[in-house]
Design a protein around this motif. Structure first.
Motif, short mmCIF file in Angstrom:
data_model
loop_
_atom_site.label_atom_id
_atom_site.label_comp_id
_atom_site.label_asym_id
_atom_site.label_seq_id
_atom_site.Cartn_x
_atom_site.Cartn_y
_atom_site.Cartn_z
N HIS A 1 8.17 -0.04 -2.90
CA HIS A 1 7.14 -1.07 -3.03
C HIS A 1 5.90 -0.75 -2.20
CE1 HIS A 1 9.30 -4.01 -5.44
NE2 HIS A 1 10.36 -3.84 -4.68
N SER A 2 5.94 0.36 -1.46
CA SER A 2 4.86 0.69 -0.53
C SER A 2 4.16 1.97 -0.95
CB SER A 2 5.43 0.83 0.89
OG SER A 2 6.14 -0.32 1.29
N LEU A 3 3.05 2.24 -0.29
CA LEU A 3 2.30 3.48 -0.51
C LEU A 3 2.35 4.30 0.76
CD1 LEU A 3 0.30 5.22 -2.21
CD2 LEU A 3 -1.55 3.91 -1.15
N ILE B 1 15.62 -5.90 3.54
CA ILE B 1 15.40 -5.11 2.34
C ILE B 1 15.89 -3.70 2.59
CG2 ILE B 1 13.04 -4.44 3.00
CD1 ILE B 1 12.25 -4.66 0.04
N ASP B 2 16.48 -3.09 1.58
CA ASP B 2 16.92 -1.71 1.69
C ASP B 2 15.72 -0.80 1.90
OD1 ASP B 2 17.42 0.96 -0.18
OD2 ASP B 2 19.15 0.41 1.04
N PRO C 1 2.93 -4.17 1.12
CA PRO C 1 2.50 -5.51 0.72
C PRO C 1 3.07 -6.57 1.66
CG PRO C 1 3.32 -4.26 -1.16
CD PRO C 1 3.70 -3.49 0.07
N GLN C 2 2.29 -7.59 1.96
CA GLN C 2 2.73 -8.58 2.94
C GLN C 2 3.98 -9.33 2.51
OE1 GLN C 2 -0.62 -11.25 3.44
NE2 GLN C 2 -0.07 -12.50 1.67
N GLU C 3 4.22 -9.46 1.21
CA GLU C 3 5.41 -10.20 0.79
C GLU C 3 6.70 -9.45 1.13
OE1 GLU C 3 3.53 -8.53 -3.10
OE2 GLU C 3 2.86 -9.30 -1.15
N PHE C 4 6.61 -8.16 1.37
CA PHE C 4 7.79 -7.37 1.74
C PHE C 4 7.84 -7.04 3.22
CE2 PHE C 4 7.08 -6.28 -2.76
CZ PHE C 4 8.31 -6.61 -3.28
N ALA C 5 6.71 -7.12 3.92
CA ALA C 5 6.63 -6.60 5.29
C ALA C 5 7.64 -7.27 6.23
CB ALA C 5 5.22 -6.75 5.82
N TRP C 6 7.76 -8.61 6.16
CA TRP C 6 8.67 -9.28 7.07
C TRP C 6 10.10 -8.86 6.83
CZ3 TRP C 6 12.55 -12.86 5.68
CH2 TRP C 6 12.55 -13.28 4.35
N ARG C 7 10.44 -8.53 5.59
CA ARG C 7 11.79 -8.09 5.28
C ARG C 7 12.04 -6.66 5.76
NH1 ARG C 7 12.49 -9.27 -1.01
NH2 ARG C 7 14.51 -8.27 -0.55
#
Length: 281
Positions: A260-262, A252-253, A240-246
């Protein structure tokens, strides 16, 4: 599979630096006194430290690249030497500029960012850059890649401040997609020690209106992005784009990012995407 894949065209991001930095100055002027001491996703850095880092790096880049001012000539023998040097310079800059008052820092930031925007817009994007994009494994880089790298720095550190202060982000297709596209350009280097049969492909999708699809393909000479989507991937990852930059900036761990991903198909290939760090240090 979508016929539109990213990763092969130059990222012409010079004009976006001005827009991202204008939003940064506006954000800094709007922060309350207590918000400057909020913790951020950057370990050991408060909001004031991230802001200090952003001021230091823009001034340092202007001094080194525009003005050719080199006050030291460090010996670089390995990638670790680059990391150690950058970490030291970052620490020194933050130590100095975190002492500035918010109004002084914001005024200095505005002036420096306007100069930076003018400078990057003046560069030939296809000329050789002074500094290579080391996290992408390049020994030499073109200006367009170095400028896009600069955009990722300005964008993701500003996003750290927004995240800490619970302010609306700057996740718009015009500003965020080029950042993601630049981050992902580090995947061929991240996969350089992954062996696979020629023709093996890994597909990354970043879900959301700012995202896209990237298809990495193994060749005899290494991994490269494919310009066509007419390949069945051995592994498919959706973030998801809201997590990608992290994911790509140590925000993000890895286990949490995976949760959070597939991930479909070959898990060894798919999980390697989460090892990409598109920052130095």
């Amino acid at each position: 599979m979508s016929a539109n894949v990213c990763g092969t065209a130059p990222i012409l991001a010079a004009s976006l630096l001005r827009r991202v930095d204008a939003k940064l100055v506006e954000l800094l002027r709007d922060l309350g006194p207590d918000e400057w001491d909020l913790p951020t996703l950057a370990p050991a850095w408060k909001v004031r430290d991230v802001a200090a880092h952003l001021l230091d790096t823009v001034l340092r880049k202007l001094s080194l690249v525009r003005d050719h001012c080199f006050v030291e000539n460090p010996v670089i023998r390995s990638p670790q030497d680059v990391i150690d040097l950058v970490n030291r310079l970052n620490r020194e800059g933050v130590t100095v500029y975190r002492r500035l008052s918010p109004p002084v820092l914001a005024d200095m930031m505005e002036s420096a960012c306007l100069q930076s925007a003018d400078f990057h817009e003046s560069l030939d994007p296809f000329a050789h850059a002074v500094f290579n994009v080391s996290w992408a494994g390049e020994s030499t880089s073109l200006n367009w890649f170095d400028t896009a790298r600069e955009l990722t720095e300005r964008w993701h550190h500003q996003q750290q401040i927004r995240h800490a202060a619970n302010r609306p982000g700057i996740m718009t297709p015009e500003l965020y997609h080029p950042v993601l596209d630049c981050f992902v350009r580090g995947l061929p280097h991240a996969f350089c020690d992954i062996d696979a049969l020629p023709g093996t492909a890994v597909q990354l999708e970043i879900a959301g209106d700012c995202g896209g699809t990237w298809l990495l393909k193994k060749h005899d000479s290494g991994w490269r992005f494919a310009s066509s989507a007419e390949i069945t991937p051995a592994a498919r990852v959706i973030i998801p784009q809201e997590f990608a930059w992290r994911v790509f900036t140590k925000g993000i761990d890895r286990a949490e990012a995976l949760a959070h991903s597939l991930l479909e198909g070959d898990h060894i290939l798919g999980e390697r995407i989460f090892h990409l760090t598109a920052i130095v240090g």
